[in-house]
Design a protein around this motif. Structure first.
Motif, short mmCIF file in Angstrom:
data_model
loop_
_atom_site.label_atom_id
_atom_site.label_comp_id
_atom_site.label_asym_id
_atom_site.label_seq_id
_atom_site.Cartn_x
_atom_site.Cartn_y
_atom_site.Cartn_z
N SER A 19 53.76 36.43 36.25
CA SER A 19 53.53 36.50 37.69
C SER A 19 52.57 37.64 38.05
O SER A 19 51.82 37.55 39.01
CB SER A 19 54.85 36.61 38.45
N GLU A 20 52.57 38.70 37.25
CA GLU A 20 51.62 39.78 37.49
C GLU A 20 50.19 39.36 37.19
O GLU A 20 49.23 39.98 37.65
CB GLU A 20 51.98 41.00 36.63
N TRP A 21 50.04 38.30 36.40
CA TRP A 21 48.70 37.84 36.03
C TRP A 21 48.36 36.49 36.64
O TRP A 21 47.53 35.74 36.13
CB TRP A 21 48.58 37.79 34.51
N GLY A 22 49.03 36.20 37.76
CA GLY A 22 48.68 34.99 38.50
C GLY A 22 49.20 33.69 37.91
O GLY A 22 48.69 32.62 38.22
N ARG A 100 41.73 29.33 31.58
CA ARG A 100 41.38 30.24 32.66
C ARG A 100 39.88 30.37 32.78
O ARG A 100 39.35 30.51 33.89
CB ARG A 100 42.02 31.62 32.45
N SER B 19 42.73 37.13 43.60
CA SER B 19 44.07 36.59 43.86
C SER B 19 44.52 35.66 42.73
O SER B 19 45.71 35.57 42.45
CB SER B 19 44.12 35.88 45.22
N GLU B 20 43.59 35.02 42.07
CA GLU B 20 43.96 34.20 40.92
C GLU B 20 44.44 35.04 39.73
O GLU B 20 45.10 34.53 38.82
CB GLU B 20 42.76 33.35 40.47
N TRP B 21 44.06 36.30 39.74
CA TRP B 21 44.45 37.18 38.63
C TRP B 21 45.45 38.23 39.06
O TRP B 21 45.56 39.30 38.46
CB TRP B 21 43.21 37.84 38.03
N GLY B 22 46.19 37.92 40.13
CA GLY B 22 47.27 38.80 40.53
C GLY B 22 46.85 40.05 41.27
O GLY B 22 47.60 41.02 41.34
#
Lengths: 169, 169
Positions: A19-22, A100, B19-22
DNA sequence: TTTTATTTTCAATAAATATTGAAAGTTTAA
DNA sequence: TTAAACTTTCAATATTTATTGAAAATAAAA
């Protein structure tokens, strides 16, 4: 520490990192669960272990298959589907890098390319100069990252880490 | 394309990627704005350009300073604060790598180390075997990533990309 | 065909995250 | 001092994102 306790901690930790990395927490947790499970699991078992709904489990599993991290299995004489994860960490890392890159990095590079080439302005205008220089620099960095990811995606594990470790001399 | 239009697109794209990467979208947008601005901006100007509240602008700027990406500037005879971003993309990349390693990767490695060593179980139990093997493998991968980031953080740009590019042979 | 097991969908809802804005705090200058 | 200029805080609110659960769809078996 007992195994069951450790499993839960692992699932938690992986969910948090995701979740920290989207990456959706549940998705990371389902993946973690399948990674530490010897065989394959049914939707039912996943729902129960992680206390999530059928809808959530179903969508998450389809997402994970879309990322190429999980596969379906059918068993003779059984109607329900079983799911299992590829446990090779190198494959996992490559697969995540690949997705990604395609989903997030490449679209941004496309925009940066446009912004690098199609903006009109006066060379004496500091606002224009700063803008174009920044966009070009970021574009260059993004392309370096893109190339590195491509190499990683194509590479065999040993060859890749061998090359990386050479960086340390 | 006109400069103003291009600026907005850049801010949008950077916000989305963040935002895609947290990374909080507003934080990425404020950073983007400062990156393409020649001088330094006041909170007021940032609020206006991005249409965000004073509270949001203030907190975001403090976060960005916490990440080491933005600095304050004081001007003689003026009371209000000005903010500007380091525009060196290599510094930015290193700074982000450094912070995320410290905040997110290192804590997970700590947990993985514990799980690798402190779990009791029977070697003949497939559940135990699969768990320990997976945790050890992921731990190894995480440590490889950690080392690579450390190298990157310490490295000079040319030396680093030179080494990376050697991977391509 | 009809029934039963299973999967999928998606509108409604819940939870998490981000943002506002006004009050409180701080600093400088009159 | 007092006032003015500015910054910080944070409870309330809005927005975004994730999850549920029941109905619809699908597929195999009776």
């Amino acid at each position: 520490m007992q195994l069951e306790e450790a499993k839960l901690q692992f699932i938690q930790a992986w969910g948090k990192l995701g979740s920290e990395w989207g990456i959706n927490r549940t998705m990371a947790q389902v993946h973690a669960l399948l990674l530490i499970t010897p065989g394959a699991l049914t939707t039912e078992e996943i729902m129960e272990t992680l206390a999530i709904s059928r809808g959530n489990a179903n969508m998450t599993l389809r997402d994970l298959m879309g990322w190429g991290l999980v596969e379906k299995q059918h068993r003779l004489g059984e109607r329900k589907e079983y799911f299992f994860a590829d446990k090779d960490t190198w494959n996992i890392a490559r697969q995540v890098a690949k997705e990604r890159r395609k989903r997030e990095l490449d679209p941004v590079i496309k925009i940066l390319d446009e912004l690098s080439s199609k903006v009109e302005g006066d060379t004496n205008d500091p606002a224009y100069e700063t803008f174009t220089k920044t966009v070009k620099d970021i574009n260059k960095l993004a392309k370096n990252v893109d190339k590195s990811l491509e190499t990683m995606i194509k590479a065999e594990e040993n060859w890749f880490w061998g090359s990386i470790l050479k960086i340390f001399k």
